[in-house]
Design a protein around this motif. Structure first.
Motif, PDB file in Angstrom:
ATOM      1  N   ASP A   9       0.875  -1.175   0.000  1.00 32.36           N
ATOM      2  CA  ASP A   9       0.000   0.000   0.000  1.00 32.36           C
ATOM      3  C   ASP A   9       0.916   1.231   0.000  1.00 32.36           C
ATOM      4  N   THR A  13       1.667   3.501   4.703  1.00 24.14           N
ATOM      5  CA  THR A  13       2.490   2.284   4.678  1.00 24.14           C
ATOM      6  C   THR A  13       3.893   2.622   4.172  1.00 24.14           C
ATOM      7  N   ASN A  70      -8.444   1.309  -4.988  1.00 26.90           N
ATOM      8  CA  ASN A  70      -8.805   0.177  -4.118  1.00 26.90           C
ATOM      9  C   ASN A  70      -9.180  -1.083  -4.881  1.00 26.90           C
ATOM     10  N   SER A 183     -10.299   4.592   3.502  1.00 25.96           N
ATOM     11  CA  SER A 183      -8.938   4.543   2.965  1.00 25.96           C
ATOM     12  C   SER A 183      -8.016   5.417   3.820  1.00 25.96           C
ATOM     13  N   LYS A 197      -9.096  -4.403  -2.910  1.00 23.19           N
ATOM     14  CA  LYS A 197      -7.683  -4.692  -3.185  1.00 23.19           C
ATOM     15  C   LYS A 197      -7.460  -6.207  -3.211  1.00 23.19           C
ATOM     16  N   GLY A 219       0.044  -3.178   4.689  1.00 24.71           N
ATOM     17  CA  GLY A 219      -1.025  -2.181   4.625  1.00 24.71           C
ATOM     18  C   GLY A 219      -1.313  -1.581   5.987  1.00 24.71           C
ATOM     19  N   ASP A 224      -7.165  -2.126   3.158  1.00 29.81           N
ATOM     20  CA  ASP A 224      -6.108  -3.129   2.972  1.00 29.81           C
ATOM     21  C   ASP A 224      -6.484  -4.495   3.543  1.00 29.81           C
TER      22      ASP A 224
END
Length: 274
Positions: A9, A13, A70, A183, A197, A219, A224
């Motif tokens: 990610d 991250t 995503n 997100s 994802k 993530g 994630d």
């Protein structure tokens, strides 16, 4: 023997809270690349925004699969679109109305363009964060209805507390037909129900014959979770919420502590000593 796979990610991250990537982290990813490991970037960002980050920090990663939005827009190492999904126009218009009823900023993504009908602090901040220009139009509903397809994503922006309440309400009403996921604390994403994802990663795995169960996946946010649960080598960053940490098999130091680099260095050290 199948190659080791690394999936990253971006925000929270690889990127620090200052929205930068440290030289140590860049070097760790470069070492993976030079050793021939299979690298995938999986972001909630727009495709063009994801590409900008890769070009700025990882110019050597010219030919890798990219998951953006995503999982709503997936591109192979050759730049070919592997998968693309959008939200039904009617559903997108309903979500926009729901957000406006709560006085929550809403923006849409169509044909990799960032679009809203309000030129406010929220879209300015988002534009700066993503490095992408935006377009202001008179009426989002009309714009969507006239477009060939529905939006790739609808994003609402508000305080964490306001979005906590809004997310709960939207999930109870629309969970059967939309994927509704955070997100970022202040970003709530609305996507096609089959889009995540994790599902995007499965498509890439089929295309390249990859072993996801042993992939190293990193993530930090709710978006994630769908990919973290696919592997026994998944890592949630220490800056992640408890919900995300519970989905991962391991915890890495935070994004501000070069957590990804620390884990990669250990993995490479273990492999070389094996």
């Amino acid at each position: 023997m199948k190659k080791n796979i690394f999936v990253f990610d971006l925000d929270g991250t690889l990127l620090t809270s200052k929205e930068e990537i440290s030289p140590r982290t860049i070097n760790a990813i470069k070492t993976l690349f030079e050793n021939g490991y299979f690298i995938i970037i999986a972001s909630g960002r727009m495709y063009k925004s994801t590409k900008l980050v890769i070009e700025k920090y990882f110019p050597f990663l010219k030919d890798i699969p990219i998951i953006s939005y995503n999982g709503a827009y997936v591109v192979s190492h050759t730049g070919d679109v592997v998968f693309e999904s959008d939200i039904e126009k009617k559903d997108a218009i309903e979500i926009i109305q729901e957000a406006k009823n709560e006085n929550i900023h809403v923006q849409i993504y169509l044909n990799d363009e960032l679009i809203s009908d309000k030129d406010n602090a929220e879209i300015k901040q988002y534009s700066k964060h993503s490095g992408v220009n935006y377009k202001i139009i008179n009426n989002l509903d009309e714009y969507i209805l006239k477009s060939k397809n529905g939006p790739t994503k609808v994003l609402t922006i508000a305080t964490k507390e306001k979005l906590d309440v809004f997310q709960e309400k939207m999930i109870s009403k629309y969970d059967h037909k939309l994927n509704i996921v955070r997100s970022f604390n202040i970003y709530l994403d609305f996507l096609n129900k089959d889009t995540s994802k994790g599902n995007a990663l499965k498509r890439i795995a089929q295309l390249y014959d990859l072993d996801l169960e042993n992939a190293y996946i990193f993530g930090d946010s709710e978006n994630d979770i769908s990919m973290l649960v696919l592997s026994k080598n998944s890592y949630a960053m220490n800056n992640a919420s408890e919900k995300v940490k519970c989905a991962a098999k391991n915890i890495a130091p935070s994004n501000d502590e070069e957590g990804v680099a620390i884990v990669i260095e250990k993995i490479l050290s273990d492999i070389s000593h094996y």
